[in-house]
Design an enzyme around this catalytic site. Structure first.
Site, short mmCIF file in Angstrom:
data_model
loop_
_atom_site.label_atom_id
_atom_site.label_comp_id
_atom_site.label_asym_id
_atom_site.label_seq_id
_atom_site.Cartn_x
_atom_site.Cartn_y
_atom_site.Cartn_z
N ASP A 60 -46.56 -19.56 -159.26
CA ASP A 60 -46.25 -18.94 -160.54
C ASP A 60 -47.12 -17.70 -160.78
OD1 ASP A 60 -44.84 -19.20 -163.21
OD2 ASP A 60 -46.93 -19.22 -163.87
N HIS A 81 -54.84 -20.33 -166.33
CA HIS A 81 -53.46 -20.64 -166.00
C HIS A 81 -53.18 -22.11 -166.31
CE1 HIS A 81 -49.72 -21.22 -163.77
NE2 HIS A 81 -49.58 -19.90 -163.88
#
Length: 425
Positions: free
Chosen positions: A383, A230
């Site tokens: 997120d 990520h």
């Protein structure tokens, strides 16, 4: 994992006609609080010290009425006090997903009893226990605040903490979730890189709990099992490194070696096909890309356990090797943990940065802080979950794929069970 090595000892364990001579040494660890940082100068060596603080972040008490979505934060856990160390070690030593021992039901408890005093001493040296529960609650609080704002259709969100070896244990957390009457439950691993011994063990514990119980109806289950690539994880670690690089003189800054360090695993686990080493390496590459490959860097491995071959090069031996080459300035970067823990606060800060740095005569050795509650990291967690809730698969094909040479039948049954669980509407 996180389990490591102190010094080699010979233990004799006798049960009836069985006598086993074992050369076992352990450094046990758990996640610990955010560091207070200061610089210590000893005999010309400048080293950063990240000392655990008794004043860990105090999260607000959750008061979520009729939660719709539960976010289950899965981790290893750790003893909150010195008195909890033995039970913590006992749970580790009897978990065959974490470690395999002969006559484990007898040898495991013996090792736990034998090692408790030394491990208690280590925890006393970093603040008297692990504030991982306070830290995880703080992260969950910040995460759910953002999710409530950004995803009102899945709100209210409530976080749950599911620890493998310390309170709140996974079983207790699952019982709490059932009482809350959730519509959606996201099992969110807090190990960025998947490893069978940690992530796998935690998911196997959930499977074991429900194996002989009825799964509560009406809950839509899904899994976030890994997130090593990520971009906000990489940005967080890069920011931690930039903070340390600023402390070096301009004349040597470009020569500082960035040493990414993660817990090692046995080579037999690597050869079995565990994804952990490659996923750690992927994180390192993204961090260096974020930094523009500004400095020399290396991926090294710490906390080897016992006499068997483990994945190297090892962190302490790598420091020794670089010093022999004339290198004198380093930053150690824990790349596989979301919080401080005994292997950063004790192994890296005390044993390597302070003691080994002094022994080797390094000029500057600093250690980047773990992600902790860095705002970018909290944005990253948000997120990950937000995209998962909106459009992510409920279970990934990679999670359902066993290691190519896996022989663990419990792993096979667990993955089949999760595939069925996450397909239910």
């Amino acid at each position: 994992m996180k389990l490591g090595l102190d010094s080699s000892e010979s233990h004799e364990f006798t049960s009836g006609k069985l006598s086993l001579i074992y050369h076992i040494s352990w450094r046990y660890s758990c996640l610990c609080p955010p560091p207070d940082t200061h610089v210590t100068v000893v005999s010309g060596v400048q080293c950063t010290r990240h000392l655990s603080s008794a004043a860990a972040p105090q999260p607000a008490v959750q008061n979520v009425k009729d939660p719709k979505t539960g976010i289950v934060l899965i981790n290893m856990g750790g003893p909150g006090t010195i008195d909890e160390v033995h039970d913590y070690l006992l749970k580790i030593m009897t978990d065959r997903d974490m470690i395999q021992l002969p006559v484990q039901s007898q040898l495991g408890p013996y090792i736990a009893r034998r090692r408790t005093p030394e491990v208690q001493k280590k925890y006393s040296e970093i603040g008297g226990g692990s504030p991982i529960l306070k830290w995880t609650k703080r992260q969950g609080e910040l995460l759910c605040e953002k999710l409530d704002f950004l995803s009102p259709e899945t709100a209210p969100h409530k976080y749950y903490v599911a620890f493998r070896y310390a309170n709140p244990l996974t079983d207790v957390t699952l019982e709490e979730m059932e009482k809350d009457g959730l519509e959606r439950a996201v099992l969110f691993s807090q190990y960025p890189q998947y490893c069978c011994s940690t992530t796998g063990s935690s998911f196997n514990a959930i499977y074991k709990y429900y194996k002989d119980r009825k799964v509560p109806p009406g809950i839509k289950w899904s899994i976030i099992d890994r997130w090593s690539t990520h971009p906000l994880l990489a940005k967080t670690i890069a920011e931690r490194i930039r903070t340390e690089l600023k402390e070096f003189p301009e004349s040597i800054k470009k020569d500082v070696i960035i040493m990414f360090t993660a817990h090692s695993i046995p080579l037999k686990v690597v050869n079995r096909g565990d994804a952990y080493p490659s996923e750690v390496g992927a994180t390192v590459q993204l961090v260096m890309k974020e930094l523009g490959y500004c400095n020399p860097y290396s991926l090294v491995w710490q906390s080897k356990v016992g006499p068997l071959p483990w994945l190297g090069p090892f962190t302490d031996e790598s420091l020794k090797g670089y010093v022999k080459q004339g290198k004198k300035n380093f930053i150690l970067v824990p790349v596989a943990f979301v919080n401080e823990h005994i292997e950063t606060l004790h192994e890296l800060d005390i044993e390597y940065c302070h003691d080994l740095g002094k022994e080797l005569g390094v000029e500057n050795i600093r250690r980047a802080a773990a992600p902790n509650d860095h705002p970018i990291f909290i944005d990253g967690l948000t997120d990950i979950v937000l995209n998962h809730l909106k459009s992510g698969p409920r279970i990934s094909p990679k999670f359902l794929t066993r290691c190519p040479h896996c022989t663990n039948t419990r792993c096979e049954m667990s993955k089949s069970w999760f595939a069925q669980l996450c397909s239910q509407q």
